[in-house]
Scaffold this motif. Structure first.
Motif, PDB file in Angstrom:
ATOM      1  N   CYS A   1       1.419   8.134 -10.797  1.00 42.88           N
ATOM      2  CA  CYS A   1       2.826   8.507 -10.961  1.00 42.88           C
ATOM      3  C   CYS A   1       3.321   9.359  -9.799  1.00 42.88           C
ATOM      4  O   CYS A   1       2.608  10.224  -9.286  1.00 42.88           O
ATOM      5  CB  CYS A   1       2.998   9.319 -12.250  1.00 42.88           C
ATOM      6  SG  CYS A   1       2.519   8.378 -13.693  1.00 42.88           S
ATOM      7  N   SER A   2       4.569   9.126  -9.454  1.00 41.25           N
ATOM      8  CA  SER A   2       5.225   9.917  -8.424  1.00 41.25           C
ATOM      9  C   SER A   2       6.268  10.804  -9.101  1.00 41.25           C
ATOM     10  O   SER A   2       6.949  10.369 -10.033  1.00 41.25           O
ATOM     11  CB  SER A   2       5.905   8.968  -7.433  1.00 41.25           C
ATOM     12  OG  SER A   2       6.923   9.654  -6.744  1.00 41.25           O
ATOM     13  N   ILE A   3       6.383  12.046  -8.625  1.00 47.23           N
ATOM     14  CA  ILE A   3       7.413  12.920  -9.209  1.00 47.23           C
ATOM     15  C   ILE A   3       8.550  13.140  -8.212  1.00 47.23           C
ATOM     16  O   ILE A   3       9.304  14.089  -8.321  1.00 47.23           O
ATOM     17  CB  ILE A   3       6.819  14.259  -9.702  1.00 47.23           C
ATOM     18  CG1 ILE A   3       6.134  15.013  -8.551  1.00 47.23           C
ATOM     19  CG2 ILE A   3       5.834  14.015 -10.835  1.00 47.23           C
ATOM     20  CD1 ILE A   3       5.839  16.471  -8.891  1.00 47.23           C
ATOM     21  N   GLY A   4       8.643  12.260  -7.234  1.00 46.59           N
ATOM     22  CA  GLY A   4       9.735  12.363  -6.262  1.00 46.59           C
ATOM     23  C   GLY A   4       9.429  11.488  -5.067  1.00 46.59           C
ATOM     24  O   GLY A   4       8.264  11.174  -4.823  1.00 46.59           O
TER      25      GLY A   4
ATOM     26  N   VAL B   1       3.125  20.641  -6.472  1.00 51.65           N
ATOM     27  CA  VAL B   1       2.954  19.644  -7.534  1.00 51.65           C
ATOM     28  C   VAL B   1       2.198  20.273  -8.704  1.00 51.65           C
ATOM     29  O   VAL B   1       2.567  20.123  -9.873  1.00 51.65           O
ATOM     30  CB  VAL B   1       2.196  18.398  -6.991  1.00 51.65           C
ATOM     31  CG1 VAL B   1       1.872  17.422  -8.102  1.00 51.65           C
ATOM     32  CG2 VAL B   1       3.029  17.720  -5.892  1.00 51.65           C
TER      33      VAL B   1
ATOM     34  N   GLY C   1      -2.372  11.545   4.070  1.00 53.49           N
ATOM     35  CA  GLY C   1      -3.049  10.338   3.590  1.00 53.49           C
ATOM     36  C   GLY C   1      -2.945  10.239   2.084  1.00 53.49           C
ATOM     37  O   GLY C   1      -2.193  10.995   1.448  1.00 53.49           O
ATOM     38  N   HIS C   2      -3.719   9.331   1.507  1.00 50.06           N
ATOM     39  CA  HIS C   2      -3.620   9.074   0.070  1.00 50.06           C
ATOM     40  C   HIS C   2      -5.014   8.983  -0.542  1.00 50.06           C
ATOM     41  O   HIS C   2      -5.999   8.929   0.183  1.00 50.06           O
ATOM     42  CB  HIS C   2      -2.822   7.795  -0.156  1.00 50.06           C
ATOM     43  CG  HIS C   2      -1.418   7.931   0.350  1.00 50.06           C
ATOM     44  ND1 HIS C   2      -0.463   8.658  -0.314  1.00 50.06           N
ATOM     45  CD2 HIS C   2      -0.833   7.513   1.503  1.00 50.06           C
ATOM     46  CE1 HIS C   2       0.664   8.661   0.386  1.00 50.06           C
ATOM     47  NE2 HIS C   2       0.460   7.968   1.491  1.00 50.06           N
TER      48      HIS C   2
ATOM     49  N   LEU D   1      -1.501  11.665  -9.495  1.00 46.99           N
ATOM     50  CA  LEU D   1      -0.154  11.967  -8.981  1.00 46.99           C
ATOM     51  C   LEU D   1      -0.121  11.672  -7.491  1.00 46.99           C
ATOM     52  O   LEU D   1      -0.991  12.129  -6.731  1.00 46.99           O
ATOM     53  CB  LEU D   1       0.195  13.425  -9.262  1.00 46.99           C
ATOM     54  CG  LEU D   1       0.431  13.693 -10.749  1.00 46.99           C
ATOM     55  CD1 LEU D   1       0.383  15.169 -11.051  1.00 46.99           C
ATOM     56  CD2 LEU D   1       1.758  13.123 -11.211  1.00 46.99           C
ATOM     57  N   SER D   2       0.845  10.883  -7.103  1.00 43.96           N
ATOM     58  CA  SER D   2       0.969  10.512  -5.697  1.00 43.96           C
ATOM     59  C   SER D   2       2.396  10.081  -5.404  1.00 43.96           C
ATOM     60  O   SER D   2       3.064   9.494  -6.263  1.00 43.96           O
ATOM     61  CB  SER D   2       0.021   9.343  -5.397  1.00 43.96           C
ATOM     62  OG  SER D   2       0.366   8.733  -4.175  1.00 43.96           O
ATOM     63  N   ARG D   3       2.818  10.374  -4.198  1.00 46.44           N
ATOM     64  CA  ARG D   3       4.144   9.920  -3.765  1.00 46.44           C
ATOM     65  C   ARG D   3       4.250   8.397  -3.887  1.00 46.44           C
ATOM     66  O   ARG D   3       5.334   7.852  -4.085  1.00 46.44           O
ATOM     67  CB  ARG D   3       4.346  10.356  -2.306  1.00 46.44           C
ATOM     68  CG  ARG D   3       5.659   9.993  -1.694  1.00 46.44           C
ATOM     69  CD  ARG D   3       5.780  10.662  -0.342  1.00 46.44           C
ATOM     70  NE  ARG D   3       4.706  10.295   0.585  1.00 46.44           N
ATOM     71  CZ  ARG D   3       4.728   9.205   1.362  1.00 46.44           C
ATOM     72  NH1 ARG D   3       5.742   8.373   1.331  1.00 46.44           N
ATOM     73  NH2 ARG D   3       3.718   8.956   2.179  1.00 46.44           N
TER      74      ARG D   3
ATOM     75  N   GLU E   1       9.640  12.114  -1.923  1.00 45.40           N
ATOM     76  CA  GLU E   1       9.047  12.713  -0.735  1.00 45.40           C
ATOM     77  C   GLU E   1       7.652  13.274  -1.022  1.00 45.40           C
ATOM     78  O   GLU E   1       7.312  13.561  -2.167  1.00 45.40           O
ATOM     79  CB  GLU E   1       9.957  13.824  -0.198  1.00 45.40           C
ATOM     80  CG  GLU E   1      10.228  14.898  -1.196  1.00 45.40           C
ATOM     81  CD  GLU E   1      11.224  15.933  -0.689  1.00 45.40           C
ATOM     82  OE1 GLU E   1      10.985  16.478   0.391  1.00 45.40           O
ATOM     83  OE2 GLU E   1      12.220  16.186  -1.387  1.00 45.40           O
ATOM     84  N   GLY E   2       6.876  13.430   0.049  1.00 45.12           N
ATOM     85  CA  GLY E   2       5.546  14.023  -0.088  1.00 45.12           C
ATOM     86  C   GLY E   2       5.680  15.522  -0.280  1.00 45.12           C
ATOM     87  O   GLY E   2       6.368  16.193   0.487  1.00 45.12           O
ATOM     88  N   LEU E   3       5.057  16.043  -1.341  1.00 44.03           N
ATOM     89  CA  LEU E   3       5.143  17.478  -1.647  1.00 44.03           C
ATOM     90  C   LEU E   3       3.780  18.118  -1.420  1.00 44.03           C
ATOM     91  O   LEU E   3       2.755  17.436  -1.456  1.00 44.03           O
ATOM     92  CB  LEU E   3       5.563  17.668  -3.109  1.00 44.03           C
ATOM     93  CG  LEU E   3       6.860  16.969  -3.540  1.00 44.03           C
ATOM     94  CD1 LEU E   3       7.001  17.010  -5.058  1.00 44.03           C
ATOM     95  CD2 LEU E   3       8.058  17.612  -2.864  1.00 44.03           C
TER      96      LEU E   3
ATOM     97  N   PHE F   1      -5.812  17.228  -0.278  1.00 47.18           N
ATOM     98  CA  PHE F   1      -5.871  16.941   1.169  1.00 47.18           C
ATOM     99  C   PHE F   1      -4.457  17.019   1.747  1.00 47.18           C
ATOM    100  O   PHE F   1      -3.471  16.862   1.022  1.00 47.18           O
ATOM    101  CB  PHE F   1      -6.501  15.556   1.406  1.00 47.18           C
ATOM    102  CG  PHE F   1      -6.033  14.490   0.450  1.00 47.18           C
ATOM    103  CD1 PHE F   1      -4.874  13.777   0.696  1.00 47.18           C
ATOM    104  CD2 PHE F   1      -6.731  14.219  -0.725  1.00 47.18           C
ATOM    105  CE1 PHE F   1      -4.425  12.807  -0.192  1.00 47.18           C
ATOM    106  CE2 PHE F   1      -6.288  13.258  -1.627  1.00 47.18           C
ATOM    107  CZ  PHE F   1      -5.132  12.551  -1.353  1.00 47.18           C
TER     108      PHE F   1
ATOM    109  N   VAL G   1      -4.658  15.609  -8.755  1.00 52.86           N
ATOM    110  CA  VAL G   1      -3.793  15.865  -7.596  1.00 52.86           C
ATOM    111  C   VAL G   1      -4.690  15.883  -6.355  1.00 52.86           C
ATOM    112  O   VAL G   1      -5.825  16.378  -6.402  1.00 52.86           O
ATOM    113  CB  VAL G   1      -3.055  17.225  -7.768  1.00 52.86           C
ATOM    114  CG1 VAL G   1      -2.286  17.604  -6.503  1.00 52.86           C
ATOM    115  CG2 VAL G   1      -2.114  17.166  -8.968  1.00 52.86           C
ATOM    116  N   GLY G   2      -4.200  15.333  -5.253  1.00 53.74           N
ATOM    117  CA  GLY G   2      -4.996  15.289  -4.030  1.00 53.74           C
ATOM    118  C   GLY G   2      -5.054  16.651  -3.344  1.00 53.74           C
ATOM    119  O   GLY G   2      -4.020  17.266  -3.106  1.00 53.74           O
TER     120      GLY G   2
END
Ligand SMILES: C[S@@+](CC[C@H](N)C(=O)[O-])C[C@H]1O[C@@H](n2cnc3c(N)ncnc32)[C@H](O)[C@@H]1O
Length: 220
Positions: A193-196, A205, A179-180, A148-150, A198-200, A176, A173-174
């Motif tokens: 996959c992104s669930i939106g 998440v 960063g990515h 899962l990532s933005r 913006e960075g949450l 941290f 899920v990260g």
């Protein structure tokens, strides 16, 4: 569920002499290499540190561990949680674990776990071993690994979870703050996959994910 590359580590040797670290070490009566690196306390020292933006946030693991381990899906053993750290340690949590609700006690427990590699009264409820994320995933043998990532492909979380539940999915899920995922971690995913847009926060998440897992299991 894996919280990956988590910003959970003891103070690295190169920061041990910094005044902010020395003061904290005196205050807590512990040597620097037995104290968790924490930006809220060691901010001044961290300016010298490599990859500082993504380090020193043990509170992320604290929130995720508390949120997940109190969830019905976790309690009924339908969900397993691993915390993989940026230094390739993997903390496995038993379904019967009741992590301390107080952050101070959680921090002490993590310090004990990372330094002594075991914890007294929580023995067997939390274990730690040196392990790369790749080896952890090989051991779990999931049918599908979903990062899962933005920056991932936009997905509807409900469809993502309900569509993968029969495949023994592993969600990553990260752990941290900025960063990515690094390239090695990203290469382990079947899907990103992104669930939106913006960075949450990782804990948000994870809570949304657990809620969808519970709905899929009929535990909602
Ligand atoms: C605080 S974020 C890390 C910061 C990163 N810049 C970002 O925006 O994803 C921690 C983790 O939460 C998850 N996350 C954050 N925003 C997300 C989003 N929009 N979609 C999916 N996962 C997300 C990712 O797993 C990420 O590694």
């Amino acid at each position: 569920l894996i919280l990956a590359q988590t910003a959970l580590e003891t103070i690295p040797r190169e920061l041990a002499q910094h005044p902010a670290v020395v003061a904290d070490s005196k205050r807590r009566r512990k040597p620097p290499d037995e104290i968790l690196l924490d930006r809220s306390v060691h901010h001044a020292a961290m300016s010298r540190l490599k990859e500082a933006r993504s380090r020193g946030r043990p509170d992320i693991a604290y929130h995720v561990v508390l949120d997940v381990t109190c969830a019905p899906a976790y309690r009924c053993r339908s969900l397993k949680l691993y915390v993989h750290t940026r230094n390739d340690l993997v903390i496995s949590l038993s379904e019967d674990v009741r992590p301390p609700k107080s952050y101070d006690r959680f921090r002490n427990l993590m310090e004990q776990l990372l330094v002594r590699r075991q914890v007294g009264e929580e023995k067997d409820l939390m274990t730690v071993k040196e392990m790369k994320l790749r080896d952890l995933i090989a051991e779990i043998k999931p049918g599908k690994v979903i990062g899962l990532s933005r920056l991932g492909n936009r997905a509807d979380l409900h469809e993502l979870v309900s569509g993968s539940m029969g495949k023994k999915p592993c969600f990553v899920v990260g752990g941290f703050p900025a960063g990515h995922f690094d390239d090695e971690t990203t290469s382990l995913f079947h899907e990103l996959c992104s669930i939106g847009g913006e960075g949450l926060e990782a804990s948000l998440v994870v809570c949304r994910l657990v809620y969808e897992i519970e709905k899929s299991l009929g535990l909602g």
